[in-house]
Design a protein around this motif. Structure first.
Motif, PDB file in Angstrom:
ATOM      1  N   ASP A  42       0.808  -1.211   0.000  1.00 21.23           N
ATOM      2  CA  ASP A  42       0.000   0.000   0.000  1.00 21.23           C
ATOM      3  C   ASP A  42       0.846   1.268   0.000  1.00 21.23           C
ATOM      4  O   ASP A  42       0.358   2.333  -0.333  1.00 21.23           O
ATOM      5  CB  ASP A  42      -0.931   0.016   1.218  1.00 21.23           C
ATOM      6  CG  ASP A  42      -1.949  -1.111   1.162  1.00 21.23           C
ATOM      7  OD1 ASP A  42      -2.236  -1.597   0.044  1.00 21.23           O
ATOM      8  OD2 ASP A  42      -2.437  -1.514   2.235  1.00 21.23           O
ATOM      9  N   GLN A  43       2.098   1.158   0.400  1.00 21.19           N
ATOM     10  CA  GLN A  43       2.970   2.322   0.479  1.00 21.19           C
ATOM     11  C   GLN A  43       3.883   2.355  -0.737  1.00 21.19           C
ATOM     12  O   GLN A  43       4.440   1.347  -1.137  1.00 21.19           O
ATOM     13  CB  GLN A  43       3.830   2.278   1.740  1.00 21.19           C
ATOM     14  CG  GLN A  43       3.024   2.312   3.003  1.00 21.19           C
ATOM     15  CD  GLN A  43       3.914   2.145   4.227  1.00 21.19           C
ATOM     16  OE1 GLN A  43       5.097   1.900   4.105  1.00 21.19           O
ATOM     17  NE2 GLN A  43       3.330   2.280   5.395  1.00 21.19           N
ATOM     18  N   HIS A  44       4.025   3.529  -1.315  1.00 24.05           N
ATOM     19  CA  HIS A  44       4.916   3.696  -2.464  1.00 24.05           C
ATOM     20  C   HIS A  44       6.164   4.414  -1.982  1.00 24.05           C
ATOM     21  O   HIS A  44       6.232   5.638  -2.007  1.00 24.05           O
ATOM     22  CB  HIS A  44       4.221   4.478  -3.579  1.00 24.05           C
ATOM     23  CG  HIS A  44       3.004   3.802  -4.102  1.00 24.05           C
ATOM     24  ND1 HIS A  44       3.054   2.604  -4.772  1.00 24.05           N
ATOM     25  CD2 HIS A  44       1.693   4.132  -4.041  1.00 24.05           C
ATOM     26  CE1 HIS A  44       1.833   2.242  -5.105  1.00 24.05           C
ATOM     27  NE2 HIS A  44       0.984   3.149  -4.665  1.00 24.05           N
ATOM     28  N   GLU A  45       7.135   3.642  -1.526  1.00 21.45           N
ATOM     29  CA  GLU A  45       8.359   4.221  -1.011  1.00 21.45           C
ATOM     30  C   GLU A  45       9.281   4.590  -2.161  1.00 21.45           C
ATOM     31  O   GLU A  45       9.360   3.900  -3.162  1.00 21.45           O
ATOM     32  CB  GLU A  45       9.063   3.234  -0.083  1.00 21.45           C
ATOM     33  CG  GLU A  45       8.275   2.929   1.169  1.00 21.45           C
ATOM     34  CD  GLU A  45       9.000   1.956   2.078  1.00 21.45           C
ATOM     35  OE1 GLU A  45      10.230   1.835   1.957  1.00 21.45           O
ATOM     36  OE2 GLU A  45       8.329   1.323   2.888  1.00 21.45           O
ATOM     37  N   GLU A  46       9.971   5.712  -1.972  1.00 25.00           N
ATOM     38  CA  GLU A  46      10.974   6.118  -2.943  1.00 25.00           C
ATOM     39  C   GLU A  46      12.161   5.173  -2.837  1.00 25.00           C
ATOM     40  O   GLU A  46      12.533   4.764  -1.744  1.00 25.00           O
ATOM     41  CB  GLU A  46      11.433   7.552  -2.656  1.00 25.00           C
ATOM     42  CG  GLU A  46      10.385   8.599  -2.898  1.00 25.00           C
ATOM     43  CD  GLU A  46      10.048   8.751  -4.367  1.00 25.00           C
ATOM     44  OE1 GLU A  46      10.970   8.711  -5.197  1.00 25.00           O
ATOM     45  OE2 GLU A  46       8.858   8.901  -4.675  1.00 25.00           O
ATOM     46  N   PRO A  47      12.770   4.841  -3.943  1.00 30.15           N
ATOM     47  CA  PRO A  47      13.945   3.984  -3.870  1.00 30.15           C
ATOM     48  C   PRO A  47      15.103   4.734  -3.198  1.00 30.15           C
ATOM     49  O   PRO A  47      15.220   5.953  -3.317  1.00 30.15           O
ATOM     50  CB  PRO A  47      14.276   3.676  -5.332  1.00 30.15           C
ATOM     51  CG  PRO A  47      13.590   4.734  -6.112  1.00 30.15           C
ATOM     52  CD  PRO A  47      12.412   5.194  -5.293  1.00 30.15           C
ATOM     53  N   VAL A  48      15.928   3.990  -2.490  1.00 32.46           N
ATOM     54  CA  VAL A  48      17.077   4.580  -1.815  1.00 32.46           C
ATOM     55  C   VAL A  48      18.193   4.739  -2.833  1.00 32.46           C
ATOM     56  O   VAL A  48      18.523   3.809  -3.568  1.00 32.46           O
ATOM     57  CB  VAL A  48      17.550   3.687  -0.650  1.00 32.46           C
ATOM     58  CG1 VAL A  48      18.830   4.217  -0.037  1.00 32.46           C
ATOM     59  CG2 VAL A  48      16.456   3.565   0.395  1.00 32.46           C
TER      60      VAL A  48
END
Length: 84
Positions: free
Chosen positions: A7-13
Motif C-alpha cells: 500500500d505504500q509507495h516508497e521512494e527507492p534509496v
C-alpha cells in the motif's frame, strides 16, 4: 495476501559515494567521518567488503538543515541588532 508494504509507495534509496558527498557538502573526508561518528552528519551504510556509501536523501536533508540553521541565526542576529 495484502501486505502493508504494497500500500505504500516508497521512494527507492539512492546511495552516493564519498566523492559526491564531499562535493555536495563542501567538507573533507576526515571532517565527514568525524562528524558522522559524533552524530552530527548522516552515517555511512556498509555495502559490503570495504565499500560504504551514504543515503543521498539524508545528505541533502543535512544540507537543508545547515541552511535553515545559518539563516535562522542570521535572522535572529539581524532582529536583535535592529531592536538596539
Amino acid at each position: 495476501m495484502n501486505n502493508e508494504r504494497d500500500d505504500q509507495h516508497e521512494e527507492p534509496v539512492e546511495f552516493i559515494r564519498l566523492p559526491e558527498v564531499k562535493k555536495l557538502v563542501g567538507l573533507g573526508t576526515t571532517k565527514i567521518y568525524t562528524m558522522a561518528s559524533d552524530g552530527l552528519f548522516p552515517k555511512q551504510v556498509k555495502l559490503g567488503g570495504r565499500a560504504v556509501a551514504w543515503v543521498k536523501s539524508e545528505v541533502l536533508q543535512w544540507n537543508n538543515d545547515q541552511v535553515i540553521a545559518a539563516r535562522g541565526q542570521r535572522d535572529q542576529a539581524s532582529a536583535s541588532s535592529a531592536s538596539k
